[in-house]
Design a protein around this motif. Structure first.
Motif, PDB file in Angstrom:
ATOM      1  N   SER A  21     119.377   3.328  13.733  1.00 48.29           N
ATOM      2  CA  SER A  21     119.016   4.195  12.721  1.00 48.29           C
ATOM      3  C   SER A  21     117.815   5.421  13.194  1.00 48.29           C
ATOM      4  N   TYR A  22     118.065   5.579  14.705  1.00 50.87           N
ATOM      5  CA  TYR A  22     117.117   6.651  15.077  1.00 50.87           C
ATOM      6  C   TYR A  22     117.875   8.002  15.047  1.00 50.87           C
ATOM      7  N   SER A  23     116.951   8.835  14.581  1.00 51.25           N
ATOM      8  CA  SER A  23     117.650  10.278  14.375  1.00 51.25           C
ATOM      9  C   SER A  23     117.400  10.850  15.972  1.00 51.25           C
ATOM     10  N   ARG A  24     118.377  12.035  16.083  1.00 55.16           N
ATOM     11  CA  ARG A  24     118.157  12.848  17.373  1.00 55.16           C
ATOM     12  C   ARG A  24     117.010  13.175  17.608  1.00 55.16           C
ATOM     13  N   ASP A  25     116.120  13.649  16.806  1.00 54.12           N
ATOM     14  CA  ASP A  25     114.850  14.345  16.633  1.00 54.12           C
ATOM     15  C   ASP A  25     113.890  13.290  17.318  1.00 54.12           C
ATOM     16  N   GLU A  26     113.986  12.037  16.812  1.00 57.13           N
ATOM     17  CA  GLU A  26     113.041  10.944  17.230  1.00 57.13           C
ATOM     18  C   GLU A  26     113.491  10.362  18.576  1.00 57.13           C
ATOM     19  N   LEU A  27     114.832  10.415  18.891  1.00 57.23           N
ATOM     20  CA  LEU A  27     115.082   9.932  20.184  1.00 57.23           C
ATOM     21  C   LEU A  27     114.463  11.447  21.484  1.00 57.23           C
ATOM     22  N   GLU A  28     114.663  12.649  21.043  1.00 57.90           N
ATOM     23  CA  GLU A  28     114.319  13.756  21.749  1.00 57.90           C
ATOM     24  C   GLU A  28     112.758  13.517  22.016  1.00 57.90           C
ATOM     25  N   ALA A  29     112.017  13.147  20.915  1.00 57.85           N
ATOM     26  CA  ALA A  29     110.531  13.190  20.817  1.00 57.85           C
ATOM     27  C   ALA A  29     110.138  12.118  21.817  1.00 57.85           C
ATOM     28  N   ALA A  30     110.802  11.096  21.757  1.00 58.03           N
ATOM     29  CA  ALA A  30     110.416   9.897  22.672  1.00 58.03           C
ATOM     30  C   ALA A  30     110.677  10.249  24.012  1.00 58.03           C
ATOM     31  N   PHE A  31     111.763  11.017  24.169  1.00 58.09           N
ATOM     32  CA  PHE A  31     112.114  11.459  25.888  1.00 58.09           C
ATOM     33  C   PHE A  31     111.154  12.292  26.229  1.00 58.09           C
ATOM     34  N   THR A  32     110.670  13.300  25.595  1.00 62.69           N
ATOM     35  CA  THR A  32     109.611  14.317  25.891  1.00 62.69           C
ATOM     36  C   THR A  32     108.311  13.674  26.185  1.00 62.69           C
ATOM     37  N   THR A  33     107.936  12.367  25.467  1.00 68.62           N
ATOM     38  CA  THR A  33     106.844  11.872  25.543  1.00 68.62           C
ATOM     39  C   THR A  33     106.937  11.335  27.056  1.00 68.62           C
ATOM     40  N   TRP A  34     108.127  10.428  27.182  1.00 65.18           N
ATOM     41  CA  TRP A  34     108.103   9.721  28.623  1.00 65.18           C
ATOM     42  C   TRP A  34     108.166  10.762  29.595  1.00 65.18           C
ATOM     43  N   ARG A  35     108.792  11.780  29.474  1.00 64.54           N
ATOM     44  CA  ARG A  35     108.859  12.733  30.555  1.00 64.54           C
ATOM     45  C   ARG A  35     107.722  13.167  30.773  1.00 64.54           C
ATOM     46  N   THR A  36     106.639  13.885  29.844  1.00 59.39           N
ATOM     47  CA  THR A  36     105.424  14.451  30.134  1.00 59.39           C
ATOM     48  C   THR A  36     104.350  13.294  30.816  1.00 59.39           C
ATOM     49  N   THR A  37     104.655  11.856  30.272  1.00 58.16           N
ATOM     50  CA  THR A  37     103.895  10.757  30.727  1.00 58.16           C
ATOM     51  C   THR A  37     104.076  10.789  32.383  1.00 58.16           C
ATOM     52  N   VAL A  38     105.131  10.678  32.505  1.00 58.63           N
ATOM     53  CA  VAL A  38     105.688  10.215  34.033  1.00 58.63           C
ATOM     54  C   VAL A  38     105.038  11.534  34.667  1.00 58.63           C
TER      55      VAL A  38
END
Length: 175
Positions: free
Chosen positions: A5-22
């Motif tokens: 039930s994850y929206s595209r916006d939630e997935l994109e936000a999670a990836f952005t966080t992953w990418r910036t954290t790395v």
């Protein structure tokens, strides 16, 4: 098939966080613990040269010495692209394991694909890194040899090469 039930916006936000954290951790402005905390307690991480790491603490036990120590500390991981599979809650990204400039302005890297499975609330239940271990080894050796030729390694990095990859260490009188 999985369904979520994850929206595209939630997935994109999670990836952005992953990418910036790395990116922050790799630059030394952040900490690799922040990266590990993006995973669920029971996450699995498949790293080709290590195998399957089960649980956040196992991921930490690998990440801290590998990514914070040399040669991991000489890398950044800029993404080329990513795709989001909303139906399955999966993000696939192509990244460059880019070594720092050896001292001549050149860029030396080796590509990998990271497959992230989202678990909700900003965390991932798994990551799988897919790359060619032999190409990665060649990258480290070639980069190290060039950095040694240019005299840009510190003493600890030089010692790492002498102990771990002696074949990459230029010898006096070698061409």
């Amino acid at each position: 098939m999985m369904s979520n039930s994850y929206s595209r916006d939630e997935l994109e936000a999670a990836f952005t966080t992953w990418r910036t954290t790395v990116s922050r951790a790799a630059s030394g402005e952040g900490h690799w613990r922040d990266f590990v905390d993006l995973f669920t307690e029971d996450a699995q991480y498949l790293e080709q040269m290590v195998g399957v790491l089960k649980g956040r603490e196992a991921i930490w036990a690998w990440a801290e010495p590998t990514l914070a120590g040399f040669p991991g500390s000489a890398m950044s991981f800029p993404p080329y692209w990513h795709v989001v599979d909303e139906e399955n809650g999966v993000i696939v990204a192509k990244l460059n394991n880019l070594m720092r400039d050896p001292g001549d302005g050149s860029q030396m890297g080796s590509d990998n694909i990271s497959i992230l499975t989202y678990a909700g609330e900003g965390r991932f239940s798994s990551e799988e890194d897919v790359y060619d271990p032999s190409a990665f080894g060649e990258l480290i050796g070639s980069w190290g040899k060039r950095a040694m030729e240019l005299g840009t390694l510190n003493a600890a990095e030089q010692e790492w090469f002498e102990n771990t990859m002696p074949h990459a260490v230029p010898r006096i009188g070698s061409v």
